[in-house]
Motif scaffolding. Structure first.
Motif, PDB file in Angstrom:
ATOM      1  N   LEU A 215       6.137   6.016 -11.160  1.00 14.93           N
ATOM      2  CA  LEU A 215       5.777   7.163 -11.986  1.00 14.93           C
ATOM      3  C   LEU A 215       4.276   7.439 -12.017  1.00 14.93           C
ATOM      4  N   THR A 216       3.495   6.572 -11.363  1.00 17.25           N
ATOM      5  CA  THR A 216       2.036   6.767 -11.351  1.00 17.25           C
ATOM      6  C   THR A 216       1.421   6.505  -9.978  1.00 17.25           C
ATOM      7  N   PHE A 217       2.260   6.371  -8.940  1.00  8.68           N
ATOM      8  CA  PHE A 217       1.771   6.013  -7.612  1.00  8.68           C
ATOM      9  C   PHE A 217       0.746   6.997  -7.069  1.00  8.68           C
ATOM     10  N   PHE A 218       0.800   8.240  -7.531  1.00 13.77           N
ATOM     11  CA  PHE A 218      -0.002   9.330  -6.968  1.00 13.77           C
ATOM     12  C   PHE A 218      -1.475   9.267  -7.344  1.00 13.77           C
ATOM     13  N   ASN A 219      -1.856   8.325  -8.196  1.00 14.79           N
ATOM     14  CA  ASN A 219      -3.239   8.284  -8.678  1.00 14.79           C
ATOM     15  C   ASN A 219      -4.250   7.822  -7.629  1.00 14.79           C
ATOM     16  N   THR A 220      -3.783   7.120  -6.603  1.00 13.95           N
ATOM     17  CA  THR A 220      -4.698   6.680  -5.551  1.00 13.95           C
ATOM     18  C   THR A 220      -4.052   6.866  -4.181  1.00 13.95           C
ATOM     19  N   GLY A 221      -4.878   7.210  -3.200  1.00 14.03           N
ATOM     20  CA  GLY A 221      -4.403   7.262  -1.817  1.00 14.03           C
ATOM     21  C   GLY A 221      -3.857   8.599  -1.352  1.00 14.03           C
TER      22      GLY A 221
ATOM     23  N   ASP B   2       0.805  -1.213   0.000  1.00 14.80           N
ATOM     24  CA  ASP B   2       0.000   0.000   0.000  1.00 14.80           C
ATOM     25  C   ASP B   2       0.844   1.272   0.000  1.00 14.80           C
ATOM     26  N   ASN B   3       1.890   1.303   0.824  1.00 14.41           N
ATOM     27  CA  ASN B   3       2.636   2.534   1.010  1.00 14.41           C
ATOM     28  C   ASN B   3       3.884   2.641   0.155  1.00 14.41           C
ATOM     29  N   ALA B   4       4.504   1.515  -0.157  1.00 11.25           N
ATOM     30  CA  ALA B   4       5.791   1.562  -0.842  1.00 11.25           C
ATOM     31  C   ALA B   4       5.647   2.070  -2.280  1.00 11.25           C
ATOM     32  N   ILE B   5       6.548   2.989  -2.640  1.00 14.16           N
ATOM     33  CA  ILE B   5       6.603   3.451  -4.018  1.00 14.16           C
ATOM     34  C   ILE B   5       7.602   2.558  -4.743  1.00 14.16           C
ATOM     35  N   THR B   6       7.099   1.473  -5.308  1.00 12.04           N
ATOM     36  CA  THR B   6       7.950   0.475  -5.949  1.00 12.04           C
ATOM     37  C   THR B   6       8.250   0.876  -7.392  1.00 12.04           C
TER      38      THR B   6
END
Length: 212
Positions: free
Chosen positions: A115-121, A106-110
């Motif tokens: 490059l798209t992690f910001f779309n949810t949460g 859920d939290n890790a930016i893997t």
């Protein structure tokens, strides 16, 4: 006077909503641009700082991305994700760890979602703009919706002209600051057909540790 105060608050509210919409629109452009590439190759610099614990580290790395697959080289370790399994290759220990984990923490930016992690949460806000070596970098501030998240906020720097991510700064609640700066961003490069395939024969003396 009361009417003026109410009108001012209303105006501030409208301005904030407009800025938040600008932030979302820019992030949508970034996402669309990322999805338009067949593959992406990035060289980056990573720094970690915590003044209270006297920690100050600098590292360099590179990653090749195609869809959710990737090859990451960072801090002497190579990590390959072929879409089904993750292979973590540690030359210092002559060991390869194999896992079926799909990098959906859920939290890790893997790598597969860096490059798209910001779309949810996250909630996002229009922030400052900087001029870095002639490049206009717009900052978007992200705050995690999950209150248990150990990150206070994330600052995402976006090149206004290319719509590519320039840097990412994570500020932890414990005072830790991590920064990832993109030094080179290349797209649609010719890749080997085995780019995201782990070839066991290349590591004849390594211990293969199958975690699950």
């Amino acid at each position: 006077m009361k009417l003026i105060s109410i009108a001012l608050l209303f105006f501030i509210g409208l301005t904030t909503q407009a800025q938040d919409k600008k932030a979302k629109d820019l992030l949508d452009e970034v996402t669309a641009k990322i999805k338009s590439y067949d593959n992406i190759s990035i060289d980056f610099k990573y720094t970690l700082n915590n003044a209270k614990e006297n920690i100050n580290r600098d590292s360099k790395g590179n990653v090749v991305l195609q869809g959710n697959m990737y090859v990451l080289n960072f801090m002497g370790v190579t990590k390959i994700y072929d879409g089904k399994k993750t292979y973590t290759i540690v030359p210092e220990d002559e060991e390869v760890s194999v896992s079926k984990l799909t990098d959906k923490e859920d939290n890790a930016i893997t790598p597969s979602k860096m490059l798209t992690f910001f779309n949810t949460g996250y909630k996002f806000y229009w922030d400052t703009v900087q001029d870095i070596k002639g490049r206009k970098i717009q900052c978007i501030k992200l705050t995690p919706i999950n209150t248990k998240d150990q990150r206070k906020e994330i600052l995402l720097g976006i090149d206004v002209q290319t719509k590519n991510i320039y840097n990412l700064i994570e500020l932890g609640k414990n005072g830790t600051k991590t920064t990832l700066t993109v030094n080179s961003f290349k797209t649609n490069q010719p890749l080997s057909k085995n780019q995201f395939t782990f070839v066991e024969s290349k590591y004849p003396n390594y211990y293969i540790n199958k975690l699950d």
